[in-house]
Design a protein around this motif. Structure first.
Motif, PDB file in Angstrom:
ATOM      1  N   SER A 128      -6.027   4.001   0.086  1.00 36.13           N
ATOM      2  CA  SER A 128      -6.712   3.468  -1.089  1.00 36.13           C
ATOM      3  C   SER A 128      -7.069   4.621  -2.045  1.00 36.13           C
ATOM      4  CB  SER A 128      -7.941   2.664  -0.660  1.00 36.13           C
ATOM      5  OG  SER A 128      -8.445   1.894  -1.727  1.00 36.13           O
ATOM      6  N   MET A 129      -8.345   4.838  -2.375  1.00 36.78           N
ATOM      7  CA  MET A 129      -8.687   5.991  -3.195  1.00 36.78           C
ATOM      8  C   MET A 129      -8.221   7.273  -2.531  1.00 36.78           C
ATOM      9  SD  MET A 129     -12.407   7.526  -4.401  1.00 36.78           S
ATOM     10  CE  MET A 129     -12.692   8.198  -2.744  1.00 36.78           C
ATOM     11  N   GLY A 130      -8.248   7.297  -1.195  1.00 36.26           N
ATOM     12  CA  GLY A 130      -7.742   8.465  -0.481  1.00 36.26           C
ATOM     13  C   GLY A 130      -6.270   8.706  -0.751  1.00 36.26           C
ATOM     14  N   GLY A 131      -5.496   7.623  -0.957  1.00 34.77           N
ATOM     15  CA  GLY A 131      -4.102   7.770  -1.347  1.00 34.77           C
ATOM     16  C   GLY A 131      -3.967   8.380  -2.731  1.00 34.77           C
ATOM     17  N   MET A 132      -4.880   8.011  -3.622  1.00 38.63           N
ATOM     18  CA  MET A 132      -4.880   8.595  -4.970  1.00 38.63           C
ATOM     19  C   MET A 132      -5.194  10.084  -4.898  1.00 38.63           C
ATOM     20  SD  MET A 132      -7.029   5.575  -6.887  1.00 38.63           S
ATOM     21  CE  MET A 132      -6.686   3.849  -6.505  1.00 38.63           C
ATOM     22  N   SER A 147       4.127  16.762   3.543  1.00 43.40           N
ATOM     23  CA  SER A 147       4.612  15.411   3.301  1.00 43.40           C
ATOM     24  C   SER A 147       3.448  14.601   2.768  1.00 43.40           C
ATOM     25  CB  SER A 147       5.169  14.775   4.584  1.00 43.40           C
ATOM     26  OG  SER A 147       4.116  14.488   5.501  1.00 43.40           O
ATOM     27  N   LEU A 148       3.763  13.408   2.254  1.00 46.70           N
ATOM     28  CA  LEU A 148       2.742  12.541   1.664  1.00 46.70           C
ATOM     29  C   LEU A 148       2.908  11.129   2.198  1.00 46.70           C
ATOM     30  CD1 LEU A 148       0.586  11.738  -0.505  1.00 46.70           C
ATOM     31  CD2 LEU A 148       2.483  11.529  -2.139  1.00 46.70           C
ATOM     32  N   THR A 149       1.814  10.558   2.681  1.00 42.87           N
ATOM     33  CA  THR A 149       1.785   9.146   3.037  1.00 42.87           C
ATOM     34  C   THR A 149       0.670   8.481   2.250  1.00 42.87           C
ATOM     35  OG1 THR A 149       2.619   9.563   5.271  1.00 42.87           O
ATOM     36  CG2 THR A 149       1.526   7.445   4.878  1.00 42.87           C
ATOM     37  N   SER A 150       1.043   7.546   1.394  1.00 41.30           N
ATOM     38  CA  SER A 150       0.103   6.849   0.506  1.00 41.30           C
ATOM     39  C   SER A 150      -0.029   5.411   0.997  1.00 41.30           C
ATOM     40  CB  SER A 150       0.619   6.901  -0.938  1.00 41.30           C
ATOM     41  OG  SER A 150      -0.252   6.249  -1.825  1.00 41.30           O
ATOM     42  N   ILE A 151      -1.225   5.054   1.499  1.00 41.29           N
ATOM     43  CA  ILE A 151      -1.453   3.743   2.100  1.00 41.29           C
ATOM     44  C   ILE A 151      -2.348   2.901   1.198  1.00 41.29           C
ATOM     45  CG2 ILE A 151      -2.354   2.519   4.120  1.00 41.29           C
ATOM     46  CD1 ILE A 151      -1.949   5.094   5.737  1.00 41.29           C
ATOM     47  N   SER A 152      -1.919   1.698   0.866  1.00 41.77           N
ATOM     48  CA  SER A 152      -2.747   0.746   0.093  1.00 41.77           C
ATOM     49  C   SER A 152      -3.314   1.391  -1.165  1.00 41.77           C
ATOM     50  CB  SER A 152      -3.893   0.213   0.964  1.00 41.77           C
ATOM     51  OG  SER A 152      -3.415  -0.416   2.119  1.00 41.77           O
ATOM     52  N   SER A 153      -2.466   2.091  -1.890  1.00 45.22           N
ATOM     53  CA  SER A 153      -2.953   2.856  -3.033  1.00 45.22           C
ATOM     54  C   SER A 153      -2.168   2.508  -4.297  1.00 45.22           C
ATOM     55  CB  SER A 153      -2.884   4.349  -2.710  1.00 45.22           C
ATOM     56  OG  SER A 153      -3.670   5.098  -3.612  1.00 45.22           O
ATOM     57  N   ALA A 154      -2.306   3.351  -5.329  1.00 40.02           N
ATOM     58  CA  ALA A 154      -1.716   3.045  -6.636  1.00 40.02           C
ATOM     59  C   ALA A 154      -1.510   4.325  -7.421  1.00 40.02           C
ATOM     60  CB  ALA A 154      -2.617   2.080  -7.406  1.00 40.02           C
ATOM     61  N   THR A 155      -0.786   4.199  -8.534  1.00 36.14           N
ATOM     62  CA  THR A 155      -0.447   5.358  -9.369  1.00 36.14           C
ATOM     63  C   THR A 155      -1.523   5.699 -10.400  1.00 36.14           C
ATOM     64  OG1 THR A 155       0.629   3.998 -11.047  1.00 36.14           O
ATOM     65  CG2 THR A 155       1.997   4.764  -9.205  1.00 36.14           C
ATOM     66  N   GLY A 156      -2.466   4.792 -10.610  1.00 37.12           N
ATOM     67  CA  GLY A 156      -3.455   4.985 -11.664  1.00 37.12           C
ATOM     68  C   GLY A 156      -3.087   4.314 -12.970  1.00 37.12           C
ATOM     69  N   LEU A 245       6.078   8.609   2.224  1.00 36.90           N
ATOM     70  CA  LEU A 245       6.048   7.243   2.724  1.00 36.90           C
ATOM     71  C   LEU A 245       4.952   6.479   1.997  1.00 36.90           C
ATOM     72  CD1 LEU A 245       6.818   5.027   4.839  1.00 36.90           C
ATOM     73  CD2 LEU A 245       5.043   6.026   6.318  1.00 36.90           C
ATOM     74  N   VAL A 246       5.282   5.303   1.502  1.00 36.28           N
ATOM     75  CA  VAL A 246       4.302   4.424   0.865  1.00 36.28           C
ATOM     76  C   VAL A 246       4.140   3.198   1.761  1.00 36.28           C
ATOM     77  CG1 VAL A 246       3.758   3.040  -1.163  1.00 36.28           C
ATOM     78  CG2 VAL A 246       4.951   5.233  -1.435  1.00 36.28           C
ATOM     79  N   VAL A 247       2.910   2.953   2.210  1.00 34.05           N
ATOM     80  CA  VAL A 247       2.615   1.818   3.084  1.00 34.05           C
ATOM     81  C   VAL A 247       1.747   0.836   2.308  1.00 34.05           C
ATOM     82  CG1 VAL A 247       1.590   1.074   5.265  1.00 34.05           C
ATOM     83  CG2 VAL A 247       2.664   3.343   5.095  1.00 34.05           C
ATOM     84  N   HIS A 248       2.138  -0.448   2.335  1.00 34.14           N
ATOM     85  CA  HIS A 248       1.356  -1.424   1.565  1.00 34.14           C
ATOM     86  C   HIS A 248       1.391  -2.787   2.246  1.00 34.14           C
ATOM     87  CE1 HIS A 248      -0.581  -0.937  -2.427  1.00 34.14           C
ATOM     88  NE2 HIS A 248      -0.771  -2.246  -2.285  1.00 34.14           N
ATOM     89  N   GLY A 249       0.327  -3.529   2.030  1.00 37.40           N
ATOM     90  CA  GLY A 249       0.246  -4.884   2.535  1.00 37.40           C
ATOM     91  C   GLY A 249       0.762  -5.881   1.521  1.00 37.40           C
ATOM     92  N   ALA A 250       1.507  -6.872   1.992  1.00 37.61           N
ATOM     93  CA  ALA A 250       2.067  -7.884   1.094  1.00 37.61           C
ATOM     94  C   ALA A 250       0.989  -8.779   0.508  1.00 37.61           C
ATOM     95  CB  ALA A 250       3.095  -8.729   1.841  1.00 37.61           C
ATOM     96  N   HIS A 258       2.552  -4.817  -5.945  1.00 33.26           N
ATOM     97  CA  HIS A 258       3.255  -4.128  -7.040  1.00 33.26           C
ATOM     98  C   HIS A 258       2.719  -2.709  -7.251  1.00 33.26           C
ATOM     99  CE1 HIS A 258       0.099  -6.515  -9.379  1.00 33.26           C
ATOM    100  NE2 HIS A 258      -0.200  -5.268  -9.678  1.00 33.26           N
ATOM    101  N   CYS A 259       1.488  -2.437  -6.781  1.00 40.24           N
ATOM    102  CA  CYS A 259       0.964  -1.067  -6.869  1.00 40.24           C
ATOM    103  C   CYS A 259       1.742  -0.134  -5.945  1.00 40.24           C
ATOM    104  CB  CYS A 259      -0.517  -1.042  -6.500  1.00 40.24           C
ATOM    105  SG  CYS A 259      -1.597  -1.902  -7.668  1.00 40.24           S
ATOM    106  N   GLY A 260       2.026  -0.609  -4.734  1.00 39.22           N
ATOM    107  CA  GLY A 260       2.829   0.184  -3.813  1.00 39.22           C
ATOM    108  C   GLY A 260       4.259   0.337  -4.294  1.00 39.22           C
ATOM    109  N   THR A 261       4.808  -0.730  -4.864  1.00 45.12           N
ATOM    110  CA  THR A 261       6.167  -0.670  -5.396  1.00 45.12           C
ATOM    111  C   THR A 261       6.264   0.353  -6.526  1.00 45.12           C
ATOM    112  OG1 THR A 261       6.533  -2.990  -4.820  1.00 45.12           O
ATOM    113  CG2 THR A 261       8.016  -2.019  -6.442  1.00 45.12           C
TER     114      THR A 261
END
Length: 304
Positions: A128-132, A147-156, A245-250, A258-261
């Motif tokens: 989330s914010m930690g992914g940001m 490496s980077l793993t962004s979970i349940s996050s967004a680009t801003g 890696l980008v991890v997101h819930g449907a 769409h934030c993960g996409t």
């Protein structure tokens, strides 16, 4: 190293970094791959489930967790908190936002902690914010991120922020006063943010532990200020070149899929892992696959 204490397999302490005091815990074998776990809005390092951390250790990682500024046992910002809804409104309308600190400052905290612990770099995982913050660390301190793993996050990108009303209320709720009411509200907020695999007993235990460890409602507004102040990272993310890696819930109601996409599309070569029954949470049934995919990133890094 000053301020370090050993408790079984965990080293813990407080580090003076970037003008703040950061509480941290390092778990697992010292010979493991250093992996920095960055928690989200208003969350403490205990937001990372013990079972998830143990699984990372079993896969050869050495997890490093810490309380972001304005959460847990780390420094709290002095003064009155900003109006979070006002800050979000400005950010969504592309108006300039001034706040006590930015996501770049929080990324500097994280990179500084790695250096304090004696590591030039680590695998970075944020939720989330930690992914940001993790994304920002990779942008601002590329030498620190293996490496980077962004979970349940967004680009801003403000156009991507389309939470449900219930989810938004869950992170910006009305102020409460009693321990019982606050714990109850946090359980309800957890339910509003989670998917169908929500665990009520675990949510209650977390709400109790979080309140008793550190109750800091003002911190959420300051951290929202950091998000609102920092803007859209998409152009900078497009310049990244590291295993991602980008991890997101449907069914994420706060930061929809769409934030993960959008994050995956911005970071060249990144992989998107979607879980159908995951909301803005990380259900235990998905931990093995997430950890396995994070482990795969270390192989990608070694091959570069």
């Amino acid at each position: 190293m000053d301020g370090l204490h050993m408790n079984s397999e965990t080293i813990h302490g407080t580090a003076s970094i970037n003008g703040v005091e950061l509480y941290f815990e390092v778990t697992g074998p010292r010979a493991g791959h250093p992996l920095l776990l960055i928690m989200g809005l208003g969350a403490q390092l205990t937001g990372w489930p013990v079972g998830f951390v143990d699984l990372l250790c079993a896969h050869g990682f050495m997890p490093i967790r810490f309380d972001n500024r304005d959460s847990g046992l780390s420094t709290k910002t002095a003064g009155d908190p900003p109006n979070a809804l006002n800050l979000l409104s400005k950010a969504l309308n592309n108006e300039p936002v001034e706040s006590a600190y930015s996501l770049s400052d929080m990324a500097d905290d994280a990179a500084g902690l790695l250096n304090y612990l004696g590591y030039d770099s680590a695998h970075i995982v944020g939720a989330s914010m930690g992914g940001m913050i993790a994304q920002t660390l990779a942008i601002d301190h590329p030498e620190s991120a293996l490496s980077l793993t962004s979970i349940s996050s967004a680009t801003g990108d403000p156009l991507q922020f389309t939470p449900t009303e219930e989810a938004l209320n869950a992170i910006i709720g009305a102020p409460l006063t009693t321990r019982e009411d606050i714990i109850g509200a946090n359980v309800l907020a957890s339910r509003a943010l989670a998917g169908p695999l929500w665990d009520e007993n675990y949510a209650y235990e977390q709400a109790v532990n979080n309140y008793d460890r550190c109750f800091c409602p003002d911190g959420v507004a300051f951290q929202i200020g950091a998000i609102a102040m920092s803007g859209d990272r998409t152009p900078q993310l497009e310049m990244l070149s590291l295993p991602t890696l980008v991890v997101h819930g449907a069914v994420d109601p706060l930061l929809p899929l769409h934030c993960g996409t959008a994050t995956t599309e911005a970071i060249h070569g990144s992989d998107l892992l979607v879980f159908d029954e995951m909301g803005h949470d990380l259900p235990s049934v998905y931990w093995p696959e997430v950890v396995d995919r994070i482990k795969h990133l270390t192989i990608e890094k070694d091959d570069l």
